[in-house]
Design an enzyme around this catalytic site. Structure first.
Site, PDB file in Angstrom:
ATOM      1  N   PRO A  85       0.843  -1.196   0.000  1.00 51.58           N
ATOM      2  CG  PRO A  85       0.023  -1.010   2.195  1.00 51.58           C
ATOM      3  CD  PRO A  85       0.787  -1.919   1.278  1.00 51.58           C
ATOM      4  CG  MET A  86       3.596   2.488  -1.661  1.00 55.10           C
ATOM      5  SD  MET A  86       4.903   2.520  -2.906  1.00 55.10           S
ATOM      6  CE  MET A  86       4.218   1.482  -4.177  1.00 55.10           C
ATOM      7  CB  ALA A  87      -0.644   7.365   1.103  1.00 50.16           C
ATOM      8  N   GLY A 130       7.141  -2.319  -2.583  1.00 50.46           N
ATOM      9  CA  GLY A 130       6.577  -0.980  -2.675  1.00 50.46           C
ATOM     10  C   GLY A 130       7.281  -0.116  -3.700  1.00 50.46           C
ATOM     11  CB  CYS A 142       1.370   5.101   8.965  1.00 42.48           C
ATOM     12  SG  CYS A 142       1.703   6.662   8.117  1.00 42.48           S
TER      13      CYS A 142
END
Ligand SMILES: Cc1cc2nc3c(=O)[nH]c(=O)nc-3n(C[C@H](O)[C@H](O)[C@H](O)COP(=O)(O)O)c2cc1C
Length: 323
Positions: free
Chosen positions: A17-19, A226, A102
């Site tokens: 997951p990468m914002a 990622g 996070c």
């Protein structure tokens, strides 16, 4: 064959997951190349979701072609996280992931993300509430600890397993480390020895050979990638090939150009204005790393203020490159 609960992950390679990055267009582009067993969404605020905030809701829709897909939630109030997880389950997500890693100051201030590694009692209550609330597989992603000397990933891993999580992901850096130094893969190996649920290893996979090395050095069940997927979206298919056949191929320049053009096409169809320009700059900036003339193009992109101009510069760049 790797699995998370009832969901088969084949090959055992996961898009991290990468914002701001792992939005639906990017996930579809990664899927189009193959080799990725599970894609994940950028994290979703449980508070914003339960209050029905449009920007957060807008991130949720996904295409069937993206599945299996995991949606990650963050927050600190168990009831908000439960509501968010139920929404995600109702939308048809295959897996619900909880963010306990996070390191961003804004998230830590809200006692969420890696702050939960500093309050394992609350972390336990959250996992317990979520496990009761949803039937889809539940996973937790965390770091080594909040800050040294509090390195408590093993303790949190045991809590996850005890409370019924289906798998855990470890990015073995502390939160205060952010992305500095090196991910300590020995911690992934220790966690794998400690738990009987699947362990997903994450951190510092730059090339396919690193992923193969992570499997053999740590015994982890799955590898999550990622940042490298941004400069090399082929890393999943290459790693899958390396695992299966012992070798892999580099994409040709024309394959690279076609990939970037297709992503740009999707973005221009689905976004507009400032958001479009921003995404175009983020992705084309990353995709042109290592290409001849890429640095000059990226310098030019910083001075461009409308999508059309950017598209022209990009087309000229690739026309010149591919010939
Ligand atoms: C731009 C960016 C955004 C990220 N957003 C998230 C996120 O929303 N949730 C999360 O759990 N991790 C997030 N991460 C961390 C990655 O999932 C991953 O753990 C980290 O990048 C280490 O893996 P890598 O070395 O393969 O990049 C983010 C990382 C980056 C670079």
């Amino acid at each position: 064959m790797a699995a998370i609960g009832s969901v088969t992950i084949d090959p055992p390679l996961i898009l991290a997951p990468m914002a701001g990055i792992t939005d639906s267009p990017f996930r579809r582009m990664i899927r189009s190349l193959g080799g990725c067993g599970l894609v994940t969404m950028e994290f979703i605020s449980s508070e914003a979701l339960t209050r029905g905030i449009g920007k957060e809701l807008g991130k949720l829709p996904f295409h069937q072609s993206e599945r299996p897909i995991s949606i990650q939630v963050y927050g600190s109030r168990p009831s908000a996280l439960v509501d968010a997880a139920k929404t995600i389950q109702d939308m048809g997500a295959d897996i619900c992931d909880v963010n306990m890693g996070c390191p961003a100051r804004k998230i830590l201030k809200g006692s969420a993300g890696a702050a939960l590694m500093g309050d394992l009692g609350l972390a336990r209550r959250i996992i317990r509430s979520l496990r009761k609330a949803i039937t889809i597989p539940l996973t937790v992603k965390f770091r080594s600890g909040l800050r040294p000397p509090q390195i408590n990933y093993l303790e949190l891993g045991r809590i996850c397993e005890g409370e019924g999580a289906d798998a855990v992901t470890l990015h073995p850096r502390t939160a205060v480390q952010q992305y500095s130094g090196q991910a300590d893969w020995d911690q992934i190996a220790r966690l794998k020895q400690e738990l009987s649920i699947p362990v997903i290893g994450n951190g510092d996979i730059a090339i396919p050979d690193d992923a193969v090395r992570m499997f053999s050095q740590t015994g982890c069940d799955m590898v999550m990638i990622g940042r490298a997927s941004l400069t090399n979206p082929w890393i999943f298919t290459q790693t899958a090939s390396l695992l299966e056949t012992g070798t892999y191929r580099e994409p040709s320049l024309s394959q690279r150009a076609a990939f970037v053009r297709r992503h740009v096409e999707i973005l221009t169809q689905e976004l507009a204005g400032k958001e479009l320009l921003h995404k175009l700059k983020v992705f084309t900036g990353k995709y042109t790393h290592g290409l001849p003339g890429g640095r000059d193009l990226r310098r030019r992109l910083t001075q461009i203020h409308n999508p059309q101009e950017l598209l022209s510069a990009l087309n000229a760049f690739f026309d010149n490159l591919v010939g």
